[in-house]
Design a protein around this motif. Structure first.
Motif, PDB file in Angstrom:
ATOM      1  N   LEU A   1       0.827  -1.211   0.000  1.00 45.80           N
ATOM      2  CA  LEU A   1       0.000   0.000   0.000  1.00 45.80           C
ATOM      3  C   LEU A   1       0.858   1.257   0.000  1.00 45.80           C
ATOM      4  CD1 LEU A   1      -2.878   1.224   0.215  1.00 45.80           C
ATOM      5  CD2 LEU A   1      -2.634   1.074   2.702  1.00 45.80           C
ATOM      6  N   ARG A   2       1.929   1.241   0.781  1.00 46.67           N
ATOM      7  CA  ARG A   2       2.857   2.370   0.862  1.00 46.67           C
ATOM      8  C   ARG A   2       4.289   1.861   0.804  1.00 46.67           C
ATOM      9  NH1 ARG A   2       0.561   6.648   5.287  1.00 46.67           N
ATOM     10  NH2 ARG A   2      -1.200   7.335   4.058  1.00 46.67           N
ATOM     11  N   PRO A   3       4.768   1.577  -0.395  1.00 45.27           N
ATOM     12  CA  PRO A   3       6.124   1.025  -0.507  1.00 45.27           C
ATOM     13  C   PRO A   3       7.197   2.036  -0.105  1.00 45.27           C
ATOM     14  CG  PRO A   3       5.244   1.550  -2.662  1.00 45.27           C
ATOM     15  CD  PRO A   3       4.128   1.778  -1.684  1.00 45.27           C
ATOM     16  N   LEU A   4       8.268   1.536   0.500  1.00 42.69           N
ATOM     17  CA  LEU A   4       9.407   2.395   0.829  1.00 42.69           C
ATOM     18  C   LEU A   4      10.150   2.810  -0.430  1.00 42.69           C
ATOM     19  CD1 LEU A   4      10.908   0.503   3.901  1.00 42.69           C
ATOM     20  CD2 LEU A   4       9.616   2.646   3.922  1.00 42.69           C
TER      21      LEU A   4
ATOM     22  N   LYS B   1       2.023   8.404   0.354  1.00 38.80           N
ATOM     23  CA  LYS B   1       0.568   8.430   0.285  1.00 38.80           C
ATOM     24  C   LYS B   1       0.047   7.029  -0.044  1.00 38.80           C
ATOM     25  CE  LYS B   1       0.297  12.995   0.463  1.00 38.80           C
ATOM     26  NZ  LYS B   1       0.477  13.491   1.770  1.00 38.80           N
ATOM     27  N   ASP B   2      -1.149   6.731   0.471  1.00 39.61           N
ATOM     28  CA  ASP B   2      -1.798   5.489   0.076  1.00 39.61           C
ATOM     29  C   ASP B   2      -1.963   5.481  -1.430  1.00 39.61           C
ATOM     30  OD1 ASP B   2      -2.099   4.750   2.703  1.00 39.61           O
ATOM     31  OD2 ASP B   2      -4.265   5.076   2.776  1.00 39.61           O
TER      32      ASP B   2
ATOM     33  N   VAL C   1      12.615  -5.694  -0.834  1.00 38.14           N
ATOM     34  CA  VAL C   1      12.808  -4.340  -1.337  1.00 38.14           C
ATOM     35  C   VAL C   1      13.994  -4.346  -2.300  1.00 38.14           C
ATOM     36  CG1 VAL C   1      13.117  -1.907  -0.726  1.00 38.14           C
ATOM     37  CG2 VAL C   1      12.049  -3.470   0.930  1.00 38.14           C
ATOM     38  N   PRO C   2      13.731  -4.158  -3.618  1.00 32.33           N
ATOM     39  CA  PRO C   2      14.846  -4.020  -4.554  1.00 32.33           C
ATOM     40  C   PRO C   2      15.634  -2.747  -4.225  1.00 32.33           C
ATOM     41  CG  PRO C   2      12.807  -4.526  -5.717  1.00 32.33           C
ATOM     42  CD  PRO C   2      12.438  -4.183  -4.299  1.00 32.33           C
ATOM     43  N   ARG C   3      16.969  -2.850  -4.266  1.00 25.61           N
ATOM     44  CA  ARG C   3      17.823  -1.739  -3.845  1.00 25.61           C
ATOM     45  C   ARG C   3      18.749  -1.289  -4.972  1.00 25.61           C
ATOM     46  NH1 ARG C   3      18.648  -1.360   1.651  1.00 25.61           N
ATOM     47  NH2 ARG C   3      19.474   0.664   1.035  1.00 25.61           N
ATOM     48  N   LYS C   4      18.998   0.014  -4.989  1.00 24.94           N
ATOM     49  CA  LYS C   4      19.937   0.634  -5.926  1.00 24.94           C
ATOM     50  C   LYS C   4      20.874   1.519  -5.125  1.00 24.94           C
ATOM     51  CE  LYS C   4      16.556   0.940  -9.662  1.00 24.94           C
ATOM     52  NZ  LYS C   4      15.802   1.810 -10.555  1.00 24.94           N
TER      53      LYS C   4
END
Length: 193
Positions: A67-70, A174-175, A139-142
Motif C-alpha cells: 500500500l505504501r512502498p518504501l 501516500k496510500d 525491497v529491490p535496492r539501488k
C-alpha cells in the motif's frame, strides 16, 4: 427360484454402489470447488486482501504489492495460513515462503534494474511487527536509494510503528489507489507467467 436374504442384500449393495460413487464424486468436486475458492481469498492478519493486489501465489504462500512502498518494488510475501510468529510456521511453510521470496526477489531485482535486495522479517511486536501475520519485506535496492544503506531498517521500523498507531504512515508516502496497486500487480504477474 428361491432368493436368499444374502443374495438380496448383495444385489441391493451392488445397485447402490454407483449411487454412492456418484455422491462421493460430487462431494469431492464440491470440496475442491470450495478449496479453490478459499485459495483465491487472502488475509493479512485481520485484513482481507483484494486478489487484485496479489501477483504471485502457491498453495502455501502469496505475494502482494505494498500500500505504501518504501521504494519501487517493495512487496510482501506471506504464508497463506495466518501465523503470527516465524517459529510457528511448519517446515513446509517455511521452505515455501523463502523459495517464493527468492523467486520473487530475483525477478523484481531484474524488473526494477536494481543491484541488490533487502529481505526483512519483523518477528513479534518488539521487533516492530504490527500486523500479526508473518511476512517478508522484499525491497529491490539501488545505490544511493538511502544515504546510509542500513537506514532502510529504520524506515521499515518507523513505517510499522506509524501503521500501528493510526494506520496512517508518514506524510511523505501516500496510500496508493486500488487501481495503482492492481496495475503494479498485473505487471509483476507477467514476470511469473
Amino acid at each position: 427360484m428361491l432368493i436368499s436374504p444374502l443374495s438380496s442384500a448383495l444385489r441391493s449393495s451392488v445397485a447402490l454402489r454407483p449411487i454412492s460413487v456418484a455422491i462421493k464424486k460430487a462431494s469431492s468436486f464440491a470440496s475442491s470447488s470450495i478449496k479453490m475458492e478459499a485459495e483465491k481469498q487472502y488475509k493479512f492478519g485481520p485484513y482481507k486482501i483484494d486478489e487484485k493486489e496479489v501477483f504471485y501465489s502457491t498453495h502455501l504462500s502469496y505475494a502482494l504489492v505494498n500500500l505504501r512502498p518504501l521504494l519501487p518494488g517493495h512487496v510482501l510475501v506471506c504464508p497463506r495460513r495466518e501465523v503470527k510468529r516465524f517459529t510457528d510456521l511448519t517446515p513446509e511453510e517455511t521452505s515455501d515462503l523463502w523459495i517464493s521470496a527468492q523467486k520473487i526477489g530475483k525477478q523484481l531485482e531484474i524488473y526494477h534494474k536494481a543491484s541488490s535486495l533487502t529481505l526483512a522479517i519483523q518477528d513479534g511486536p518488539q521487533a516492530g511487527q504490527t500486523v500479526p501475520h508473518v511476512h517478508i519485506h522484499i525491497v529491490p535496492r539501488k545505490g544511493g536509494d538511502f544515504e546510509n544503506n542500513d537506514e532502510i531498517y529504520d524506515a521499515l521500523d518507523e513505517k510499522e510503528k506509524e501503521l500501528k498507531k493510526t494506520l496512517d504512515l508518514d506524510k511523505e508516502r501516500k496510500d496508493r489507489s486500488m487501481e495503482e496497486m492492481a496495475q503494479e500487480a498485473d505487471e509483476y504477474r507477467k514476470l511469473f507467467s
